[in-house]
Design an enzyme around this catalytic site. Structure first.
Site, PDB file in Angstrom:
ATOM      1  N   HIS A  75       4.359   0.864  -2.597  1.00 10.36           N
ATOM      2  CA  HIS A  75       5.149   0.452  -1.437  1.00 10.36           C
ATOM      3  C   HIS A  75       4.302  -0.342  -0.450  1.00 10.36           C
ATOM      4  CE1 HIS A  75       6.895   4.233  -3.050  1.00 10.36           C
ATOM      5  NE2 HIS A  75       7.987   3.480  -3.012  1.00 10.36           N
TER       6      HIS A  75
ATOM      7  N   ASP B 179       1.717   5.593  -6.959  1.00 12.95           N
ATOM      8  CA  ASP B 179       3.133   5.763  -7.288  1.00 12.95           C
ATOM      9  C   ASP B 179       3.736   4.558  -8.001  1.00 12.95           C
ATOM     10  OD1 ASP B 179       2.772   4.331  -4.966  1.00 12.95           O
ATOM     11  OD2 ASP B 179       4.096   5.564  -3.731  1.00 12.95           O
TER      12      ASP B 179
ATOM     13  N   HIS C 245       2.639   3.937   6.071  1.00 16.04           N
ATOM     14  CA  HIS C 245       3.924   3.560   6.684  1.00 16.04           C
ATOM     15  C   HIS C 245       3.986   3.868   8.183  1.00 16.04           C
ATOM     16  CE1 HIS C 245       5.553   2.566   2.823  1.00 16.04           C
ATOM     17  NE2 HIS C 245       5.486   3.795   2.365  1.00 16.04           N
TER      18      HIS C 245
ATOM     19  N   ASP D   3      -0.814   0.902  -3.323  1.00 17.33           N
ATOM     20  CA  ASP D   3       0.352   1.788  -3.409  1.00 17.33           C
ATOM     21  C   ASP D   3       1.574   0.951  -3.827  1.00 17.33           C
ATOM     22  OD1 ASP D   3       1.255   4.689  -2.121  1.00 17.33           O
ATOM     23  OD2 ASP D   3       2.854   3.179  -1.956  1.00 17.33           O
TER      24      ASP D   3
HETATM   25 ZN   LIG Z   1       4.136   4.710  -1.969  1.00 17.00          ZN
END
Ligand SMILES: [Zn+2]
Length: 324
Positions: free
Chosen positions: A174, A261, A135, A172
């Site tokens: 995200h 995750d 991120h 991931d």
């Molecule tokens: Zn994540």
């Protein structure tokens, strides 16, 4: 008897006890040292542990950090931790006094791994690091991430070893906004991400129609899944969408943003992956390595927060990478 590890069938793990010292303040912050300890324990107990070798990371040199980040951000980050701040910009981004140095060591794991891959001293490298990176933007931390480990590694591979066509595949839960924004205007460097749909999930980027801009058109492939997205949906992407895209891109280096995750038990996302899916993901990635990069793969740990399943998920992924 001395037994030499066969690098072609082994996994080189790059990690360091200092990663445990990145202090996110205790309390209920999910990105904690116990994550790595859970992974270490599961790998120690793995039936494949005889195939692991271990190597040390190094502090990423400033010249390589600056290929992914601005000087202003590096100074701001270092100054914030040295002045005793406990977070930067947002409560998510908790730091302690050592966090700048540890983040540089986290970014440097990929560089050490690439050197081993290029010297034929490893074939398959997994960097078990924290803080995570995907991120982090050029000059802003986001979502527990300060330095973008995958982007720093990609720049190093492109510039030091002239492997321009680097693929970053990020599984991931995200979307890795920081990786996409690094690559999206360039014709070399590809980002492929499977993640929970941005309408429902942090950070709100990664729509399927974000394909890259200008010269970078066609270098980004976002494959968002709806909440509840599961093993079958991921397997369908591996069968129906991804192979033709990889044939088009013809990557000459592969970096994996390995986040765990999306597991059904991990409440950081609404995705419903099983532990065993991570073995299938590992096996799929292994086949890409065989097809495009002489088997060479660099994986870097991203998210994964549910301690009861994180270790087993990582171990399943490693099994997939290593199984004949
Ligand atoms: Zn994540």
């Amino acid at each position: 008897m001395f037994c030499e590890i066969d690098f072609m069938t082994s996994l080189t793990i790059i990690s360091d006890e200092r990663y445990l010292q990145h202090d996110t303040g205790g309390g209920d912050h999910p990105e904690i040292p116990a994550r790595l300890q859970a992974v270490y324990q599961a790998l120690d107990n793995s039936a494949f542990s005889a195939k692991f070798s271990y190597a040390a990371p190094r502090i990423a040199e400033r010249e390589w950090l600056l290929q992914a980040h601005t000087e202003d951000w590096l100074f701001r980050f270092e100054e914030a931790v040295l002045s005793g701040r406990t977070f930067i910009d947002h409560n998510d981004n908790q730091v302690g006094y050592d966090s700048y140095d540890i983040a540089c060591l986290s970014a440097g794991a990929g560089l050490a791994g690439i050197d081993l891959l290029e010297a034929d001293k490893a074939n398959n490298v997994f960097c078990l690091v924290r803080p995570p990176g995907h991120h982090a933007e050029k000059s802003i931390p986001f979502g527990f991430c300060f330095l973008n480990n995958c982007v720093v590694a990609a720049r190093y591979w492109q510039q030091k070893y002239k492997r321009k066509r680097v693929l970053v595949f990020d599984f991931d839960a995200h979307h890795g906004n920081g990786i996409q924004s690094a690559f999206e205007e360039e014709k070399e460097g590809f980002y492929l991400s499977i993640h929970e749909h941005p309408s429902f999930s942090y950070p709100g980027t990664g729509y399927a129609d974000e394909h890259g801009l200008g010269d970078g058109k066609g270098t980004i492939l976002n494959l968002p899944l709806p909440p509840g997205g599961d093993d079958n949906q991921v397997q369908r992407l591996f069968e129906e969408i991804i192979p033709s895209q990889l044939e088009e891109w013809q990557p000459d280096a592969i970096i994996i943003g390995a986040g765990f995750d999306a597991h059904v038990a991990d409440d950081m996302s609404g995705l419903h992956y099983s532990t065993e899916l991570y073995q299938d993901i590992g096996r799929e990635i292994k086949s890409w390595g065989q097809r495009f990069t002489g088997g060479k793969i660099l994986s870097i740990l991203e998210g994964g927060y549910e301690l009861s399943v994180l270790g087993d998920s990582v171990e399943a992924y490693v099994r997939g990478l290593l199984k004949p």
